[in-house]
Design a protein around this motif. Sequence first.
Motif, PDB file in Angstrom:
ATOM      1  N   PHE A 164       3.230  45.717 -44.116  1.00 42.31           N
ATOM      2  CA  PHE A 164       2.230  46.315 -43.516  1.00 42.31           C
ATOM      3  C   PHE A 164       0.901  45.712 -43.162  1.00 42.31           C
ATOM      4  CE2 PHE A 164      -1.714  48.953 -43.658  1.00 42.31           C
ATOM      5  CZ  PHE A 164      -1.166  50.141 -43.067  1.00 42.31           C
ATOM      6  N   THR A 165       0.483  44.815 -43.875  1.00 44.12           N
ATOM      7  CA  THR A 165      -0.703  43.801 -43.802  1.00 44.12           C
ATOM      8  C   THR A 165      -0.368  42.990 -42.652  1.00 44.12           C
ATOM      9  OG1 THR A 165      -1.432  43.809 -46.134  1.00 44.12           O
ATOM     10  CG2 THR A 165      -2.416  42.355 -44.813  1.00 44.12           C
ATOM     11  N   VAL A 166       0.749  42.291 -42.502  1.00 45.09           N
ATOM     12  CA  VAL A 166       0.948  41.526 -41.459  1.00 45.09           C
ATOM     13  C   VAL A 166       1.036  42.159 -40.141  1.00 45.09           C
ATOM     14  CG1 VAL A 166       2.700  39.925 -40.198  1.00 45.09           C
ATOM     15  CG2 VAL A 166       2.241  39.621 -42.771  1.00 45.09           C
ATOM     16  N   ARG A 167       1.734  43.481 -40.118  1.00 46.91           N
ATOM     17  CA  ARG A 167       1.606  44.388 -38.856  1.00 46.91           C
ATOM     18  C   ARG A 167       0.305  44.634 -38.592  1.00 46.91           C
ATOM     19  NH1 ARG A 167       4.833  47.556 -40.740  1.00 46.91           N
ATOM     20  NH2 ARG A 167       3.540  49.480 -41.200  1.00 46.91           N
ATOM     21  N   ALA A 168      -0.434  45.054 -39.600  1.00 47.53           N
ATOM     22  CA  ALA A 168      -2.030  45.286 -39.091  1.00 47.53           C
ATOM     23  C   ALA A 168      -2.824  44.223 -38.424  1.00 47.53           C
ATOM     24  CB  ALA A 168      -2.519  45.947 -40.549  1.00 47.53           C
ATOM     25  N   ILE A 169      -2.565  43.095 -39.091  1.00 53.26           N
ATOM     26  CA  ILE A 169      -3.213  41.831 -38.466  1.00 53.26           C
ATOM     27  C   ILE A 169      -2.906  41.619 -37.263  1.00 53.26           C
ATOM     28  CG2 ILE A 169      -3.511  39.436 -38.706  1.00 53.26           C
ATOM     29  CD1 ILE A 169      -3.369  39.695 -41.916  1.00 53.26           C
ATOM     30  N   ASN A 170      -1.498  41.644 -36.988  1.00 51.10           N
ATOM     31  CA  ASN A 170      -1.017  41.405 -35.671  1.00 51.10           C
ATOM     32  C   ASN A 170      -1.636  42.698 -34.649  1.00 51.10           C
ATOM     33  OD1 ASN A 170       0.485  39.095 -36.096  1.00 51.10           O
ATOM     34  ND2 ASN A 170       2.472  40.155 -36.401  1.00 51.10           N
ATOM     35  N   GLU A 171      -1.576  43.619 -34.798  1.00 50.62           N
ATOM     36  CA  GLU A 171      -2.112  44.728 -34.145  1.00 50.62           C
ATOM     37  C   GLU A 171      -3.596  44.688 -33.783  1.00 50.62           C
ATOM     38  OE1 GLU A 171      -0.813  48.499 -35.793  1.00 50.62           O
ATOM     39  OE2 GLU A 171       1.221  48.015 -35.365  1.00 50.62           O
ATOM     40  N   TRP A 172      -4.296  44.406 -34.935  1.00 49.95           N
ATOM     41  CA  TRP A 172      -5.798  43.918 -34.743  1.00 49.95           C
ATOM     42  C   TRP A 172      -6.156  42.737 -33.603  1.00 49.95           C
ATOM     43  CZ3 TRP A 172      -8.596  39.573 -37.003  1.00 49.95           C
ATOM     44  CH2 TRP A 172     -10.053  39.832 -36.980  1.00 49.95           C
ATOM     45  N   LEU A 173      -5.449  41.836 -33.748  1.00 50.73           N
ATOM     46  CA  LEU A 173      -5.434  40.866 -32.820  1.00 50.73           C
ATOM     47  C   LEU A 173      -5.012  41.147 -31.232  1.00 50.73           C
ATOM     48  CD1 LEU A 173      -3.702  37.903 -34.649  1.00 50.73           C
ATOM     49  CD2 LEU A 173      -6.207  38.003 -33.955  1.00 50.73           C
ATOM     50  N   GLN A 174      -4.129  42.093 -31.176  1.00 52.63           N
ATOM     51  CA  GLN A 174      -3.594  42.856 -29.889  1.00 52.63           C
ATOM     52  C   GLN A 174      -4.556  43.721 -29.347  1.00 52.63           C
ATOM     53  OE1 GLN A 174      -0.038  44.929 -30.130  1.00 52.63           O
ATOM     54  NE2 GLN A 174       0.173  45.261 -27.989  1.00 52.63           N
ATOM     55  N   GLY A 175      -5.448  44.184 -30.399  1.00 55.47           N
ATOM     56  CA  GLY A 175      -6.368  45.035 -29.728  1.00 55.47           C
ATOM     57  C   GLY A 175      -7.603  44.373 -29.214  1.00 55.47           C
ATOM     58  N   LYS A 176      -7.773  42.942 -29.599  1.00 52.85           N
ATOM     59  CA  LYS A 176      -8.819  42.176 -29.032  1.00 52.85           C
ATOM     60  C   LYS A 176      -8.291  41.576 -27.624  1.00 52.85           C
ATOM     61  CE  LYS A 176     -11.074  41.315 -33.406  1.00 52.85           C
ATOM     62  NZ  LYS A 176     -12.270  41.821 -33.311  1.00 52.85           N
ATOM     63  N   GLY A 177      -6.862  42.001 -27.209  1.00 49.66           N
ATOM     64  CA  GLY A 177      -6.428  41.464 -25.912  1.00 49.66           C
ATOM     65  C   GLY A 177      -5.961  39.879 -26.496  1.00 49.66           C
ATOM     66  N   LEU A 178      -5.672  39.508 -27.560  1.00 55.13           N
ATOM     67  CA  LEU A 178      -5.100  38.391 -27.726  1.00 55.13           C
ATOM     68  C   LEU A 178      -3.490  38.466 -27.753  1.00 55.13           C
ATOM     69  CD1 LEU A 178      -7.768  37.081 -30.205  1.00 55.13           C
ATOM     70  CD2 LEU A 178      -7.304  36.178 -27.986  1.00 55.13           C
ATOM     71  N   GLU A 179      -2.611  37.593 -27.371  1.00 51.76           N
ATOM     72  CA  GLU A 179      -1.401  37.517 -27.557  1.00 51.76           C
ATOM     73  C   GLU A 179      -0.911  36.697 -29.099  1.00 51.76           C
ATOM     74  OE1 GLU A 179       0.471  36.210 -24.241  1.00 51.76           O
ATOM     75  OE2 GLU A 179      -0.358  37.599 -23.010  1.00 51.76           O
ATOM     76  N   LEU A 180      -1.856  36.193 -29.623  1.00 48.32           N
ATOM     77  CA  LEU A 180      -1.599  35.369 -30.847  1.00 48.32           C
ATOM     78  C   LEU A 180      -1.166  36.300 -31.992  1.00 48.32           C
ATOM     79  CD1 LEU A 180      -2.187  32.322 -31.842  1.00 48.32           C
ATOM     80  CD2 LEU A 180      -4.197  33.123 -32.638  1.00 48.32           C
ATOM     81  N   ARG A 181      -0.292  35.805 -32.649  1.00 42.35           N
ATOM     82  CA  ARG A 181       0.401  36.353 -33.739  1.00 42.35           C
ATOM     83  C   ARG A 181       0.422  35.582 -35.094  1.00 42.35           C
ATOM     84  NH1 ARG A 181      -0.682  39.502 -30.544  1.00 42.35           N
ATOM     85  NH2 ARG A 181       0.408  41.069 -29.494  1.00 42.35           N
ATOM     86  N   LEU A 182       0.575  36.153 -36.219  1.00 38.53           N
ATOM     87  CA  LEU A 182       0.791  35.622 -37.520  1.00 38.53           C
ATOM     88  C   LEU A 182       2.234  34.865 -37.311  1.00 38.53           C
ATOM     89  CD1 LEU A 182      -0.223  37.841 -40.499  1.00 38.53           C
ATOM     90  CD2 LEU A 182      -1.350  35.702 -39.561  1.00 38.53           C
ATOM     91  N   GLY A 183       2.395  33.394 -37.830  1.00 34.60           N
ATOM     92  CA  GLY A 183       3.356  32.691 -37.496  1.00 34.60           C
ATOM     93  C   GLY A 183       3.427  31.999 -36.484  1.00 34.60           C
ATOM     94  N   GLU A 184       2.522  31.931 -35.449  1.00 36.40           N
ATOM     95  CA  GLU A 184       2.218  31.178 -34.133  1.00 36.40           C
ATOM     96  C   GLU A 184       1.135  30.241 -34.404  1.00 36.40           C
ATOM     97  OE1 GLU A 184       2.174  33.761 -30.803  1.00 36.40           O
ATOM     98  OE2 GLU A 184       4.154  34.729 -31.485  1.00 36.40           O
ATOM     99  N   ALA A 185       1.268  28.847 -33.768  1.00 34.24           N
ATOM    100  CA  ALA A 185       0.051  27.946 -33.827  1.00 34.24           C
ATOM    101  C   ALA A 185      -0.340  27.800 -32.585  1.00 34.24           C
ATOM    102  CB  ALA A 185       0.495  26.732 -34.497  1.00 34.24           C
ATOM    103  N   GLY A 186      -1.529  27.487 -32.399  1.00 32.51           N
ATOM    104  CA  GLY A 186      -2.077  27.314 -31.086  1.00 32.51           C
ATOM    105  C   GLY A 186      -3.423  27.782 -30.746  1.00 32.51           C
ATOM    106  N   VAL A 187      -3.826  27.765 -29.450  1.00 35.66           N
ATOM    107  CA  VAL A 187      -4.982  28.411 -29.196  1.00 35.66           C
ATOM    108  C   VAL A 187      -4.976  29.502 -27.932  1.00 35.66           C
ATOM    109  CG1 VAL A 187      -6.268  26.419 -29.626  1.00 35.66           C
ATOM    110  CG2 VAL A 187      -5.480  26.642 -27.121  1.00 35.66           C
ATOM    111  N   HIS A 188      -5.724  30.293 -27.770  1.00 37.45           N
ATOM    112  CA  HIS A 188      -5.600  31.466 -27.087  1.00 37.45           C
ATOM    113  C   HIS A 188      -7.059  31.903 -26.403  1.00 37.45           C
ATOM    114  CE1 HIS A 188      -3.576  34.585 -24.788  1.00 37.45           C
ATOM    115  NE2 HIS A 188      -4.577  35.501 -25.436  1.00 37.45           N
TER     116      HIS A 188
END
Length: 734
Positions: A164-188
């Motif tokens: 649930f926490t991992v999903r909440a973090i990813n959806e929080w990032l998505q809400g900011k317009g970011l395609e970044l996800r937990l488990g991915e490295a890089g910049v955006h």
Amino acid sequence: MSSGTRFSELEDLLSMVKLAQEGGTIGELVNAQKRARHFLNRLSALQSATPAIDTVVRFVRTPITPPRRKPSVEVGPPVEARPNSPSTGEVDGQRQSAPPNSAAVPTPIIMAKRQPAPVRPVSRDNAPAPARSPQASESKYQVDPLEARTYRTLIRIGHEGQQFTVRAINEWLQGKGLELRLGEAGVHESGGVFASSTFAEDDDSKFHRIRLVEKYPDVHFHTELIWSQGSEECWLWIDVSADGDKFASTPRLVRRLVESPNGLIAGYPFGLGFTRISDIDRIPDLVEFLGSEQRDLPVFVAEVESGGDSGNQFLLDARSWARDTAGLATFIALDADSARALREALPARFTPPEGAVRTYLPGVDFENPQDARRHRILGADRMARDSATKVGLLLGTVARRVSQQRPIPGRVRAAQRLIQQAEDRQFLEGLFPSTKTDANQRISGIDHAADHAEAVLLTNEETANVAALKEMLGVSTVTDDFVLELAQSFAERIKPESVMALQDKILKQTASISDFQEEKDLLEAEIQEMNNEFEGLVEESVAMQRRIASLQRKLAMAGKAQEAYEQDEPVDEFAPEDFAELVDHLRDLEKEGVVFTGDKEDVLAVDSFGRNSASMAWKALKALGGYLRAKGDGAFQGNVHQYLNTIPPGYPVYPATRHAPRESETTMKMYGDLRRFAVPSTVDPDGSVTMQAHFKLHKAGMKSPRIHYCDASSMDGRIYVGYIGEHLRVSSTN
């Protein structure tokens, strides 16, 4: 200090205070407070309280805040949806093409500096703006930037809540317009939000850090998120700060987590958000939670009326206040029966009044009536006068202040260090992408490639470049041997051992910086604790001065004015210079009934702590002797902690706030065996007992000495001191 000298110095001090308050700089205010503290420290305990001295005391207790850039701070611009299209000045989200090992990969801060701020509302979470949008009549509310601008919390997650926490973090990032996800490295980068992601791991846990910079026309928000997933525990760290004096509101991600079903958040029996209690059977657990030494976050307790428009509105307001403190505190709303049960269970000075919100800070000491002053009450009149927005902002400020006064947890520091080392390695590998071995492998393939090469014609530009190269190198023909020699020289331009040495040096310096930062945080927390203790001592001193003045007036009215106002001769009491001298005088205390049974080497091990700690240790031991004497004289009945809170006249004193009658249950379960020390067999047949009661001495650096003892006064009239030395391990030890 003579009366004439004191009066003259007080006049000068009052003039200095007045000038500083009427427009002085921060430095002048600080200097004035230092001088005022010095004056109060040297003030005789027999000095009567006067309006002038009260003025100095109030000035010392007034916090110093830096000048704001504006008379007041906007805390709630209208909430608008964040646009995400080129027509609004923002750019569509695009993942950067630079590889993870490239030295050219920018950090979020660098990326933010390179691009202008898009036109967008100040709303970090693409929804509620900081502290909610207030009404027009209350659109401005002053905030102390040193206390309220940073949001920082550590949330422990149960294993059943990981997905649930991992999903909440990813959806929080998505809400900011970011395609970044937990488990991915890089910049955006997307629409004024700049992010980077880094991984690290140790033997037991994996760490993922995401850093964000959210850029607005008048403010930048900086966020650090660390997700730790291990076999034993999982936790989430969030640190949000703002440039200038903007209020860092509670992230939507945190609100979603604390409002999730039970079982997600571990370690907090009443959660980290809003909890309503209507079952009186839960009150004993609440009392234990409030008094727990392991509780490190504040608790807000309020009685909510049941039914009616006023009760429903208060309940709605309480829920909104809890959103401002989510993740930083526990907000508990009690019904009438539960509130009544809590008031019956707590000492009178610690009860929550009807219709009010009481704050219970960490470290509540229910046995010390003076400690009740720390736990402030937000009265019904204040809440009726202020809006719900102002009340929420006030409680949120209190929660943020407590959060900032604590050092960053050890587990977070360790993760930050590992992640920083991983980032340093990534940077260095991008800076020196090839080694001698890699280059030699490419060189060895030149002959093989030449065997299969077809004849090709050079362009005019290539022909000119070859001619220029031969002229610069002084050769007439470019042979195979020359090409190999040139390639070898190029491969050896940077020696691998030099690169490794540079990497090692940078990583060591990073580790040293991390150590210094950790020690700095600990020292700042200690300074804050000492300031709080000093303020408490000032309050006690003022109360004592008023009590003395009252007694002096009564004596004067009884015809004993000379006895009332004469100065006692100063007493030159012994105080050891260091712990070595303390050891030499331990036997002197046996005639008072205080017997040392511990290891003198433990005492000498803290000798470097200096005179203050050794002097405090002696005063604590003398207070134990005074306790035994007071019981023998019939002047007092009770335990040591009660004696320290109500010391009879003429007996040795020691601050009750520096004494703990017991350890926490968690500490005793984990490290109770470390607190078992020697006593005579007449006290215990085993020759040792567990000594939970202890005195806290002055801190020095990162250490804080302790004195553990056993009160056997009911058995043989003695107290046995089993340990004087460094702080023993507790459940919160890093």
